[in-house]
Scaffold this motif. Structure first.
Motif, PDB file in Angstrom:
ATOM      1  N   ASN A  32       0.878  -1.218   0.189  1.00  0.00           N
ATOM      2  CA  ASN A  32      -0.569   0.382   0.004  1.00  0.00           C
ATOM      3  C   ASN A  32       1.047   1.201   0.116  1.00  0.00           C
ATOM      4  N   CYS A  33       1.656   1.009   1.265  1.00  0.00           N
ATOM      5  CA  CYS A  33       2.493   2.657   0.928  1.00  0.00           C
ATOM      6  C   CYS A  33       3.759   2.287  -0.042  1.00  0.00           C
ATOM      7  N   MET A  34       4.240   2.938  -0.853  1.00  0.00           N
ATOM      8  CA  MET A  34       5.353   2.722  -1.522  1.00  0.00           C
ATOM      9  C   MET A  34       5.773   4.348  -1.893  1.00  0.00           C
ATOM     10  N   ALA A  35       7.268   3.905  -1.621  1.00  0.00           N
ATOM     11  CA  ALA A  35       8.336   5.252  -1.241  1.00  0.00           C
ATOM     12  C   ALA A  35       9.671   4.584  -1.331  1.00  0.00           C
ATOM     13  N   TRP A  36      10.252   5.844  -1.656  1.00  0.00           N
ATOM     14  CA  TRP A  36      11.643   6.509  -2.558  1.00  0.00           C
ATOM     15  C   TRP A  36      12.271   6.549  -1.493  1.00  0.00           C
ATOM     16  N   PHE A  37      13.658   5.313  -1.202  1.00  0.00           N
ATOM     17  CA  PHE A  37      14.580   6.054  -0.809  1.00  0.00           C
ATOM     18  C   PHE A  37      16.375   6.164  -1.065  1.00  0.00           C
ATOM     19  N   ARG A  38      16.740   6.669  -0.772  1.00  0.00           N
ATOM     20  CA  ARG A  38      18.550   6.859  -0.761  1.00  0.00           C
ATOM     21  C   ARG A  38      19.076   6.531  -0.425  1.00  0.00           C
ATOM     22  N   GLN A  39      20.320   6.185  -0.827  1.00  0.00           N
ATOM     23  CA  GLN A  39      21.461   5.969   0.188  1.00  0.00           C
ATOM     24  C   GLN A  39      22.975   6.203  -0.938  1.00  0.00           C
ATOM     25  N   SER A  40      23.414   7.268   0.133  1.00  0.00           N
ATOM     26  CA  SER A  40      24.754   7.972  -0.192  1.00  0.00           C
ATOM     27  C   SER A  40      25.993   7.775   0.411  1.00  0.00           C
ATOM     28  N   PRO A  41      27.234   7.432   0.543  1.00  0.00           N
ATOM     29  CA  PRO A  41      27.955   7.183   1.305  1.00  0.00           C
ATOM     30  C   PRO A  41      27.478   7.772   2.614  1.00  0.00           C
ATOM     31  N   ASP A  42      27.191   8.877   2.524  1.00  0.00           N
ATOM     32  CA  ASP A  42      27.134   9.618   4.035  1.00  0.00           C
ATOM     33  C   ASP A  42      26.369   9.715   4.912  1.00  0.00           C
ATOM     34  N   LYS A  43      24.692   8.792   3.880  1.00  0.00           N
ATOM     35  CA  LYS A  43      23.339   8.915   4.957  1.00  0.00           C
ATOM     36  C   LYS A  43      22.647   7.794   3.925  1.00  0.00           C
ATOM     37  N   ARG A  44      21.036   7.127   4.621  1.00  0.00           N
ATOM     38  CA  ARG A  44      20.057   7.193   4.071  1.00  0.00           C
ATOM     39  C   ARG A  44      19.165   7.808   4.275  1.00  0.00           C
ATOM     40  N   PRO A  89      24.221  17.773  -7.408  1.00  0.00           N
ATOM     41  CA  PRO A  89      25.086  17.109  -7.462  1.00  0.00           C
ATOM     42  C   PRO A  89      24.891  15.984  -5.396  1.00  0.00           C
ATOM     43  N   GLU A  90      24.168  16.825  -4.968  1.00  0.00           N
ATOM     44  CA  GLU A  90      23.751  15.886  -3.209  1.00  0.00           C
ATOM     45  C   GLU A  90      22.997  15.468  -3.259  1.00  0.00           C
ATOM     46  N   ASP A  91      21.907  15.201  -4.686  1.00  0.00           N
ATOM     47  CA  ASP A  91      20.734  13.737  -4.884  1.00  0.00           C
ATOM     48  C   ASP A  91      21.968  13.118  -5.425  1.00  0.00           C
ATOM     49  N   THR A  92      22.693  13.242  -5.990  1.00  0.00           N
ATOM     50  CA  THR A  92      23.832  12.407  -6.386  1.00  0.00           C
ATOM     51  C   THR A  92      23.762  10.460  -5.013  1.00  0.00           C
ATOM     52  N   ALA A  93      23.479   9.061  -4.659  1.00  0.00           N
ATOM     53  CA  ALA A  93      23.154   8.505  -4.129  1.00  0.00           C
ATOM     54  C   ALA A  93      22.506   7.020  -5.028  1.00  0.00           C
ATOM     55  N   MET A  94      22.487   6.223  -4.553  1.00  0.00           N
ATOM     56  CA  MET A  94      21.363   4.853  -5.200  1.00  0.00           C
ATOM     57  C   MET A  94      20.442   5.397  -4.010  1.00  0.00           C
ATOM     58  N   TYR A  95      19.357   4.593  -5.146  1.00  0.00           N
ATOM     59  CA  TYR A  95      17.539   5.236  -4.979  1.00  0.00           C
ATOM     60  C   TYR A  95      17.314   3.722  -5.219  1.00  0.00           C
ATOM     61  N   TYR A  96      15.677   3.538  -4.037  1.00  0.00           N
ATOM     62  CA  TYR A  96      15.664   2.421  -3.822  1.00  0.00           C
ATOM     63  C   TYR A  96      14.504   2.597  -3.749  1.00  0.00           C
ATOM     64  N   CYS A  97      13.331   2.051  -4.508  1.00  0.00           N
ATOM     65  CA  CYS A  97      12.160   1.471  -3.628  1.00  0.00           C
ATOM     66  C   CYS A  97      11.301   0.714  -2.605  1.00  0.00           C
ATOM     67  N   ALA A  98      10.539   0.899  -1.883  1.00  0.00           N
ATOM     68  CA  ALA A  98      10.338   0.357  -1.312  1.00  0.00           C
ATOM     69  C   ALA A  98       8.927   0.485  -1.022  1.00  0.00           C
ATOM     70  N   ALA A  99       8.060  -1.047  -0.037  1.00  0.00           N
ATOM     71  CA  ALA A  99       6.976  -1.091  -0.224  1.00  0.00           C
ATOM     72  C   ALA A  99       7.019  -1.436   1.596  1.00  0.00           C
ATOM     73  N   LYS A 100       5.131  -1.124   2.275  1.00  0.00           N
ATOM     74  CA  LYS A 100       5.124  -1.770   3.398  1.00  0.00           C
ATOM     75  C   LYS A 100       3.643  -1.539   3.018  1.00  0.00           C
ATOM     76  N   ARG A 101       2.833  -2.611   3.644  1.00  0.00           N
ATOM     77  CA  ARG A 101       1.207  -3.049   3.801  1.00  0.00           C
ATOM     78  C   ARG A 101       0.461  -1.400   4.296  1.00  0.00           C
ATOM     79  N   ASP A 102       1.069  -0.820   5.811  1.00  0.00           N
ATOM     80  CA  ASP A 102       0.196   0.298   6.381  1.00  0.00           C
ATOM     81  C   ASP A 102       0.848   1.202   5.754  1.00  0.00           C
ATOM     82  N   TRP A 103      -0.431   2.298   6.552  1.00  0.00           N
ATOM     83  CA  TRP A 103      -0.948   3.363   5.066  1.00  0.00           C
ATOM     84  C   TRP A 103       1.445   4.404   5.746  1.00  0.00           C
ATOM     85  N   CYS A 104       1.511   5.062   4.393  1.00  0.00           N
ATOM     86  CA  CYS A 104       2.311   6.310   4.857  1.00  0.00           C
ATOM     87  C   CYS A 104       2.118   7.325   5.162  1.00  0.00           C
TER      88      CYS A 104
END
Length: 128
Positions: A32-44, A89-104
């Motif tokens: 149900n809840c679909m999200a985008w996360f990003r991971q860089s060397p400094d942070k997620r 440039p600070e948008d540089t990262a690996m971008y991940y799609c994620a999902a969960k059952r509960d509402w965002c």
């Protein structure tokens, strides 16, 4: 089970645009809840999220991307998009799609641990 497959990453100069796609399959109840996360060397960081059950009407964004990124949903294609404009440039990262059952909620972007399903990621590189 839920499967998530991201695509659309690449290299772009600052100020440019990219559109990421996340094609989902499997149990719809668990995505149900679909999200985008990003991971860089400094942070997620949680970037954006929406809820499938309200047709993606309610959307949540990190402050760092508000006004530049847009998350959207195409239920006919089981796909969530992340349109990224005015990239920095600070948008540089690996971008991940994620999902969960509960509402965002707004807090979902700070709770990556709460998402049970993840894609393999797509790389975004923004050069200055």
């Amino acid at each position: 089970q839920v499967q998530l497959v991201e695509s659309g990453g690449g290299s772009v100069q600052a100020g440019g645009s990219l559109r990421l796609s996340c094609e989902a399959s499997g149990n719809t109840i668990n995505r149900n809840c679909m999200a985008w996360f990003r991971q860089s060397p400094d942070k997620r960081e949680g970037v954006a999220a929406l809820n499938r059950r309200d047709g993606g009407l309610g959307k949540f964004y990190a402050d760092s991307v508000k006004g530049r990124f847009t998350i959207s949903l195409d239920n006919t294609k089981n796909t969530v998009y992340l349109q990224m404009d005015s990239l920095k440039p600070e948008d540089t990262a690996m971008y991940y799609c994620a999902a969960k059952r509960d509402w965002c909620t707004g807090r979902s972007l700070s709770a990556a641990w709460d998402f049970g399903y993840w894609g393999q990621g797509t790389r975004v590189n923004v050069s200055s």
